[in-house]
Design a protein around this motif. Structure first.
Motif, PDB file in Angstrom:
ATOM      1  N   TRP A 115      69.579  71.098 105.294  1.00  0.00           N
ATOM      2  CA  TRP A 115      68.693  71.370 104.170  1.00  0.00           C
ATOM      3  C   TRP A 115      69.454  71.752 102.914  1.00  0.00           C
ATOM      4  CZ3 TRP A 115      63.929  69.786 104.731  1.00  0.00           C
ATOM      5  CH2 TRP A 115      63.384  69.709 106.007  1.00  0.00           C
ATOM      6  N   VAL A 116      70.688  72.204 103.065  1.00  0.00           N
ATOM      7  CA  VAL A 116      71.510  72.603 101.918  1.00  0.00           C
ATOM      8  C   VAL A 116      72.828  71.845 101.975  1.00  0.00           C
ATOM      9  CG1 VAL A 116      72.605  74.496 100.689  1.00  0.00           C
ATOM     10  CG2 VAL A 116      70.486  74.902 101.951  1.00  0.00           C
ATOM     11  N   LYS A 117      73.098  71.068 100.936  1.00  0.00           N
ATOM     12  CA  LYS A 117      74.348  70.319 100.842  1.00  0.00           C
ATOM     13  C   LYS A 117      75.246  71.030  99.843  1.00  0.00           C
ATOM     14  CE  LYS A 117      76.960  66.654 101.637  1.00  0.00           C
ATOM     15  NZ  LYS A 117      77.499  66.338 102.962  1.00  0.00           N
ATOM     16  N   VAL A 118      76.341  71.576 100.330  1.00  0.00           N
ATOM     17  CA  VAL A 118      77.256  72.323  99.472  1.00  0.00           C
ATOM     18  C   VAL A 118      78.353  71.384  98.969  1.00  0.00           C
ATOM     19  CG1 VAL A 118      78.843  74.274  99.317  1.00  0.00           C
ATOM     20  CG2 VAL A 118      76.792  74.441 100.743  1.00  0.00           C
ATOM     21  N   LEU A 119      78.288  71.047  97.684  1.00  0.00           N
ATOM     22  CA  LEU A 119      79.311  70.216  97.052  1.00  0.00           C
ATOM     23  C   LEU A 119      80.180  71.035  96.108  1.00  0.00           C
ATOM     24  CD1 LEU A 119      77.169  67.060  96.139  1.00  0.00           C
ATOM     25  CD2 LEU A 119      78.494  67.497  98.219  1.00  0.00           C
ATOM     26  N   SER A 120      79.892  72.300  95.982  1.00  0.00           N
ATOM     27  CA  SER A 120      80.634  73.171  95.072  1.00  0.00           C
ATOM     28  C   SER A 120      81.804  73.823  95.786  1.00  0.00           C
ATOM     29  CB  SER A 120      79.716  74.259  94.515  1.00  0.00           C
ATOM     30  OG  SER A 120      79.181  75.038  95.575  1.00  0.00           O
ATOM     31  N   ASN A 121      82.768  74.287  94.997  1.00  0.00           N
ATOM     32  CA  ASN A 121      83.885  75.045  95.565  1.00  0.00           C
ATOM     33  C   ASN A 121      83.410  76.396  96.092  1.00  0.00           C
ATOM     34  OD1 ASN A 121      85.866  73.079  95.016  1.00  0.00           O
ATOM     35  ND2 ASN A 121      86.023  73.781  92.893  1.00  0.00           N
ATOM     36  N   ASP A 210      68.734  63.563  95.368  1.00  0.00           N
ATOM     37  CA  ASP A 210      68.014  62.401  94.861  1.00  0.00           C
ATOM     38  C   ASP A 210      66.978  61.914  95.868  1.00  0.00           C
ATOM     39  OD1 ASP A 210      67.606  60.183  92.975  1.00  0.00           O
ATOM     40  OD2 ASP A 210      68.448  58.966  94.584  1.00  0.00           O
ATOM     41  N   LYS A 211      67.293  61.987  97.153  1.00  0.00           N
ATOM     42  CA  LYS A 211      66.362  61.571  98.197  1.00  0.00           C
ATOM     43  C   LYS A 211      66.280  62.655  99.260  1.00  0.00           C
ATOM     44  CE  LYS A 211      66.843  56.566  97.632  1.00  0.00           C
ATOM     45  NZ  LYS A 211      67.194  55.285  98.295  1.00  0.00           N
ATOM     46  N   GLY A 212      65.125  62.739  99.907  1.00  0.00           N
ATOM     47  CA  GLY A 212      64.936  63.764 100.920  1.00  0.00           C
ATOM     48  C   GLY A 212      64.551  65.093 100.293  1.00  0.00           C
ATOM     49  N   LYS A 213      64.520  66.127 101.102  1.00  0.00           N
ATOM     50  CA  LYS A 213      64.119  67.454 100.642  1.00  0.00           C
ATOM     51  C   LYS A 213      65.276  68.432 100.591  1.00  0.00           C
ATOM     52  CE  LYS A 213      59.387  66.977 102.366  1.00  0.00           C
ATOM     53  NZ  LYS A 213      58.319  67.577 103.217  1.00  0.00           N
ATOM     54  N   ALA A 214      66.495  67.923 100.659  1.00  0.00           N
ATOM     55  CA  ALA A 214      67.653  68.807 100.642  1.00  0.00           C
ATOM     56  C   ALA A 214      67.889  69.376  99.247  1.00  0.00           C
ATOM     57  CB  ALA A 214      68.896  68.048 101.108  1.00  0.00           C
ATOM     58  N   VAL A 215      68.530  70.530  99.193  1.00  0.00           N
ATOM     59  CA  VAL A 215      68.931  71.173  97.949  1.00  0.00           C
ATOM     60  C   VAL A 215      70.452  71.150  97.884  1.00  0.00           C
ATOM     61  CG1 VAL A 215      68.780  73.265  96.544  1.00  0.00           C
ATOM     62  CG2 VAL A 215      66.894  72.646  98.058  1.00  0.00           C
ATOM     63  N   VAL A 216      70.977  70.897  96.697  1.00  0.00           N
ATOM     64  CA  VAL A 216      72.418  70.690  96.527  1.00  0.00           C
ATOM     65  C   VAL A 216      72.997  71.760  95.615  1.00  0.00           C
ATOM     66  CG1 VAL A 216      74.203  69.067  95.805  1.00  0.00           C
ATOM     67  CG2 VAL A 216      72.060  68.211  96.771  1.00  0.00           C
ATOM     68  N   THR A 217      74.165  72.272  95.981  1.00  0.00           N
ATOM     69  CA  THR A 217      74.930  73.140  95.085  1.00  0.00           C
ATOM     70  C   THR A 217      76.148  72.363  94.600  1.00  0.00           C
ATOM     71  OG1 THR A 217      76.329  74.116  96.816  1.00  0.00           O
ATOM     72  CG2 THR A 217      74.210  75.179  96.395  1.00  0.00           C
ATOM     73  N   MET A 218      76.323  72.302  93.294  1.00  0.00           N
ATOM     74  CA  MET A 218      77.444  71.581  92.691  1.00  0.00           C
ATOM     75  C   MET A 218      78.161  72.483  91.705  1.00  0.00           C
ATOM     76  SD  MET A 218      76.034  67.736  91.839  1.00  0.00           S
ATOM     77  CE  MET A 218      77.652  67.264  91.181  1.00  0.00           C
ATOM     78  N   ARG A 220      79.286  73.338  88.218  1.00  0.00           N
ATOM     79  CA  ARG A 220      78.661  72.982  86.954  1.00  0.00           C
ATOM     80  C   ARG A 220      79.530  72.015  86.158  1.00  0.00           C
ATOM     81  NH1 ARG A 220      74.485  75.082  84.090  1.00  0.00           N
ATOM     82  NH2 ARG A 220      74.292  76.753  85.634  1.00  0.00           N
ATOM     83  N   ASN A 221      80.824  72.224  86.159  1.00  0.00           N
ATOM     84  CA  ASN A 221      81.727  71.341  85.410  1.00  0.00           C
ATOM     85  C   ASN A 221      81.663  69.913  85.936  1.00  0.00           C
ATOM     86  OD1 ASN A 221      82.571  73.452  83.791  1.00  0.00           O
ATOM     87  ND2 ASN A 221      84.353  73.938  85.077  1.00  0.00           N
ATOM     88  N   GLU A 222      81.625  69.754  87.259  1.00  0.00           N
ATOM     89  CA  GLU A 222      81.557  68.421  87.853  1.00  0.00           C
ATOM     90  C   GLU A 222      80.226  67.760  87.522  1.00  0.00           C
ATOM     91  OE1 GLU A 222      81.675  66.232  92.261  1.00  0.00           O
ATOM     92  OE2 GLU A 222      81.746  68.415  92.084  1.00  0.00           O
ATOM     93  N   TYR A 223      79.148  68.526  87.586  1.00  0.00           N
ATOM     94  CA  TYR A 223      77.820  67.998  87.272  1.00  0.00           C
ATOM     95  C   TYR A 223      77.753  67.518  85.822  1.00  0.00           C
ATOM     96  CZ  TYR A 223      72.801  68.067  86.227  1.00  0.00           C
ATOM     97  OH  TYR A 223      71.538  67.736  85.807  1.00  0.00           O
ATOM     98  N   GLU A 224      78.243  68.344  84.899  1.00  0.00           N
ATOM     99  CA  GLU A 224      78.209  67.975  83.476  1.00  0.00           C
ATOM    100  C   GLU A 224      79.105  66.772  83.209  1.00  0.00           C
ATOM    101  OE1 GLU A 224      79.211  71.494  81.366  1.00  0.00           O
ATOM    102  OE2 GLU A 224      77.238  72.446  81.686  1.00  0.00           O
ATOM    103  N   GLU A 225      80.226  66.704  83.898  1.00  0.00           N
ATOM    104  CA  GLU A 225      81.141  65.572  83.708  1.00  0.00           C
ATOM    105  C   GLU A 225      80.488  64.266  84.156  1.00  0.00           C
ATOM    106  OE1 GLU A 225      85.611  64.035  85.118  1.00  0.00           O
ATOM    107  OE2 GLU A 225      84.824  65.976  85.801  1.00  0.00           O
ATOM    108  N   LYS A 226      79.811  64.286  85.295  1.00  0.00           N
ATOM    109  CA  LYS A 226      79.156  63.077  85.789  1.00  0.00           C
ATOM    110  C   LYS A 226      78.007  62.660  84.866  1.00  0.00           C
ATOM    111  CE  LYS A 226      80.324  63.443  90.688  1.00  0.00           C
ATOM    112  NZ  LYS A 226      79.825  63.491  92.076  1.00  0.00           N
ATOM    113  N   CYS A 227      77.296  63.639  84.331  1.00  0.00           N
ATOM    114  CA  CYS A 227      76.211  63.323  83.385  1.00  0.00           C
ATOM    115  C   CYS A 227      76.772  62.715  82.102  1.00  0.00           C
ATOM    116  CB  CYS A 227      75.409  64.586  83.066  1.00  0.00           C
ATOM    117  SG  CYS A 227      74.389  65.182  84.435  1.00  0.00           S
TER     118      CYS A 227
END
Length: 338
Positions: A115-121, A210-218, A220-227
């Motif tokens: 349910w929680v995908k940890v992509l952050s450090n 983007d799909k499913g009901k999972a919540v993701v932690t990223m 912030r710098n990586e998220y802003e860079e991808k955007c």
């Protein structure tokens, strides 16, 4: 000895009184609001005739005057509408769903990762993981009853009742408040303590997948860079020298006025789609956790933008035609064509 049957009877009686009082408050609030709308419409028509008579030789000033009147009226309508919706939600959604607390509190480490995908450090603690796993729309049970709000609304309702009915309603509400307790906490102590650290952690961002009901932690710098990498695509996006919201709003207003003068839409539709807000559509992205390197999907939210109500109206008109024609039109241009 504790009488179980008597306890259930008392509990049922309390719930009956609560339900009855809530319905009475809601009905009276609706009546007050409807009466106020009727009075305002009558007053508007009277004032409109007076202004029209005084400005009969200058139509431009008359149009500008009623443009401002309509703008203020729409603003007041939206404010009142939001208030009534909030009150309705408080009355109808009084029972907090227990399903969110039964399974999620006892989730194992393996289940939490589903349910929680940890992509952050930053690696959330166990309590933080349990809190995030509840979802971004999870409603936390209040720690105390909104006694003041109930009393105020009761008095508002009593103003339209006779003395006997008002006294009866007050008695029922007072009895209900005395016998009622705040809902049971739906967070553990550890989960409640985890709210503040997560809120104050500016190095991460918590967003839905983007799909499913999972919540993701990223990060912030990586998220802003991808955007930013998405927005740098000049074949898809173009940087504007200035915000075109005001210009597009003026064009939409002029178009609506012309359509209204031609009697192609009624007053109710005109008032509904007339743009009053000036919110610029907002860009955000959701991570695709099912793909390599977790790319993000760009999303533009047009809620409360100048064409938001117009888009909803057009969608309603086109909905009956969906799937019944051989041709489908798609557009990627969000500008207004007039």
């Amino acid at each position: 000895m504790f009488n179980v049957r008597r306890a259930f009877r008392v509990s049922d009686l309390v719930l009956f009184i609560i339900k009855k009082a809530e319905r009475a408050l809601l009905r009276e609030r609706i009546n007050i609001t409807n009466q106020r709308i009727i009075e305002l419409k009558k007053d508007k028509n009277v004032q409109a005739e007076k202004v029209k008579e005084r400005l009969k030789d200058d139509k431009n000033i008359y149009d500008i005057t009623f443009y401002m009147v309509d703008k203020v009226g729409e603003k007041e309508f939206q404010r009142s509408k939001k208030t009534q919706i909030n009150k309705l939600n408080k009355l109808t959604n009084k029972h907090i769903e227990k399903s969110n607390t039964v399974t999620e509190v006892d989730l194992t480490g393996t289940q939490l990762k589903q349910w929680v995908k940890v992509l952050s450090n930053y690696q959330p603690t166990e309590d933080e993981m349990k809190l995030i796993a509840k979802g971004l729309n999870y409603a936390i049970a209040p720690s105390k009853l909104p006694v003041r709000d109930v009393i105020i609304q009761t008095e508002v309702a009593c103003q339209k009742l006779n003395i006997e009915q008002a006294a009866k309603l007050r008695h029922e509400v007072v009895g209900t408040l005395r016998s009622s307790n705040p809902p049971k906490p739906n967070l553990t102590k550890g989960e409640r303590n985890a709210i503040k650290p997560l809120k104050n952690n500016k190095d991460i961002i918590i967003i839905p997948a983007d799909k499913g009901k999972a919540v993701v932690t990223m990060d912030r710098n990586e998220y802003e860079e991808k955007c930013n990498n998405l927005l740098k695509d000049e074949t898809t996006y173009k940087q504007l020298a200035k915000d075109p919201t005001q210009k597009l709003k003026a064009r939409l207003i002029n178009k609506l006025k012309n359509i209204r003068k031609e009697n192609r839409i009624d007053d109710a539709t005109y008032q509904k789609i007339y743009p009053t807000a000036e919110v610029t559509p907002r860009f955000y992205a959701t991570p695709k956790i099912h793909k390599k390197d977790n790319p993000v999907r760009p999303i533009v939210s047009g809620i409360n933008s100048i064409t938001y109500e117009l888009a909803k109206h057009l969608a309603k008109l086109l909905k009956p035609l969906v799937g019944k024609t051989n041709t489908i039109y798609r557009t990627h241009n969000t500008s207004l064509s007039c």
